[in-house]
Design a protein around this motif. Structure first.
Motif, mmCIF file in Angstrom:
data_model
loop_
_atom_site.group_PDB
_atom_site.id
_atom_site.type_symbol
_atom_site.label_atom_id
_atom_site.label_comp_id
_atom_site.label_asym_id
_atom_site.label_seq_id
_atom_site.Cartn_x
_atom_site.Cartn_y
_atom_site.Cartn_z
ATOM 1 N N UNK A 100 0.705 -1.603 0.315
ATOM 2 C CA UNK A 100 0.120 -0.041 0.051
ATOM 3 C C UNK A 100 0.602 1.272 0.038
ATOM 4 N N UNK A 101 1.971 1.428 1.117
ATOM 5 C CA UNK A 101 2.375 2.501 1.122
ATOM 6 C C UNK A 101 4.063 2.575 -0.111
ATOM 7 N N UNK A 102 4.381 1.716 -0.555
ATOM 8 C CA UNK A 102 4.913 1.642 -2.297
ATOM 9 C C UNK A 102 3.834 1.873 -2.940
ATOM 10 N N UNK A 103 2.658 2.226 -3.054
ATOM 11 C CA UNK A 103 2.147 2.593 -4.167
ATOM 12 C C UNK A 103 1.562 3.791 -4.016
ATOM 13 N N UNK A 104 2.002 4.399 -2.860
ATOM 14 C CA UNK A 104 1.066 5.656 -2.303
ATOM 15 C C UNK A 104 2.715 6.713 -2.410
#
Length: 393
Positions: A100-104
């Protein structure tokens, strides 16, 4: 001092939808990542910068918020072609996954490079410092469990860096991301805001304002049923279920592989097969057009029955409900099956969005409206009336 740029990002299970600035930029990236090496091989490396950056996102991500730091990833379209693509697993919590954080962070870094100097300052030729005011969301279930607090806190107060490696046009650029503010909204409430208000939060659907409505948001990993009355989400009656379309898509993918010997790269390939306008529910097997209708119908109808049971149970507990809106990417996949069930069974007053983009972008649009309103109100509060000064002659 960098100017804070508005970002509204919906990290959906299938893809990331993001809106930036004064609604001047949109971004759509498949939510797929794959670990990679620093020097990925590229055929025709001399032509790299002629290609679309979104087709070749290759990055290293550094952030204290990540469980696994300084990892190199292929992201989005490039990751779907990898031998080891990662998609979020059914049962996982969006707020607790590195993916989730990588995509954000990837979305923000792409915007920072693309948007130029209007919101960024360059310390050197290859480093961009970018400040953002972020509006995003989590499933209702996770918000009710209080996971939004931890998710927000790990974003604030730290610098998160994305380094573009073998990426068209952006190779060698590092982006340092800081958040001036982060707002995490429950997805059901966000959907309601998008239904009744425009970009400036003016009411556009007065018929719905004082109605008792349900919003059933079917995602990849979860389903939220928001109960709206008196213009607010009823926190006690709203429910989140740990069921989405991902597991069904994975089952379809596996059955196609075992029955027809066709290996689909990701769940996104399955979605394309069952939603495209031409040759829907067909694949190519050894060059021959082959129907997989029997597989998709059986698996998706079973999931639609589960979703319909959730609708029935929540409606029974909220008997004065007037209408239920189905939203989200999962609703688009299951629309015809749920409509058929409803016509044959209870005949509830339900509504789907015929505009596919409107349904898929609903959360991102809602986050944009909410975070823009927050910024407007904050700016009003911080403005101090100018004082006239008298100069001594």
């Amino acid at each position: 001092m960098s100017v804070s740029r508005i970002a509204a990002i919906d990290v959906g299970n299938d893809c990331v939808k993001a809106i930036f600035g004064k609604y001047d930029s949109e971004l759509y990236i498949p939510n797929v990542i794959a670990r990679d090496t620093e020097d990925r091989p590229v055929i025709g490396i001399e032509d790299l910068n002629e290609k679309d950056p979104l087709d070749g996102i290759h990055i290293r991500v550094h952030s204290p918020a990540l469980k696994e730091n300084n990892v190199i990833y292929r992201v989005g379209n490039l990751a779907t072609k990898s031998d080891n693509p990662n998609e979020l697993d059914p049962g996982s919590s969006k707020s607790e996954e590195d993916q989730t954080l990588v995509m954000l962070f990837t979305s923000l870094a792409l915007d920072a490079v693309k948007s130029g100097t209007s919101n960024t300052s360059r310390d050197s030729k290859a480093v961009i410092d970018a400040n953002y005011t972020l509006g995003t969301g989590l499933p209702l279930r996770e918000v009710k469990e209080g996971k939004d607090v931890g998710y927000r806190s790990q974003l604030l107060g730290s610098v998160h860096q994305v380094e573009f490696l073998v990426t068209p046009k952006y190779q060698g650029i590092k982006v340092n991301i800081k958040f001036d503010e982060v707002k995490v909204y429950p997805e059901g409430f966000a959907a309601y805001i998008n239904l009744v208000m425009d970009k400036d939060l003016n009411i556009i659907n007065r018929d719905l304002i004082d109605k008792r409505i349900l919003i059933q948001d079917i995602g990849g990993l979860s389903t939220d049923v928001a109960v709206i009355k008196n213009r607010n989400v009823d926190d006690d009656k709203a429910q989140g279920f740990n069921i989405g379309v991902s597991e069904a898509l994975e089952s379809i993918r596996e059955e196609i592989r075992s029955k027809h010997g066709v290996e689909l790269d990701s769940r996104r390939d399955v979605v394309e097969i069952i939603t495209r306008k031409n040759d829907r529910n067909h694949i190519m097997v050894k060059g021959s057009r082959t129907s997989v209708h029997d597989i998709t119908d059986r698996i998706l109808l079973e999931l639609a029955k589960k979703q319909y049971r959730h609708l029935r149970n929540v409606w029974q507990k909220n008997s004065q409900t007037e209408i239920c809106y189905f939203v989200g990417g999962g609703a688009m996949v299951l629309k015809e099956y749920i409509k058929t069930l409803n016509n044959n069974l209870d005949g509830y007053n339900i509504e789907f969005f015929e505009d596919e983009k409107e349904s898929i972008w609903m959360m991102a649009n809602a986050y944009y409206k909410l975070i823009s309103d927050f910024v407007r109100k904050s700016n009003k509060e911080t403005k101090v009336p100018e004082k006239k000064t008298v100069q001594n002659k």
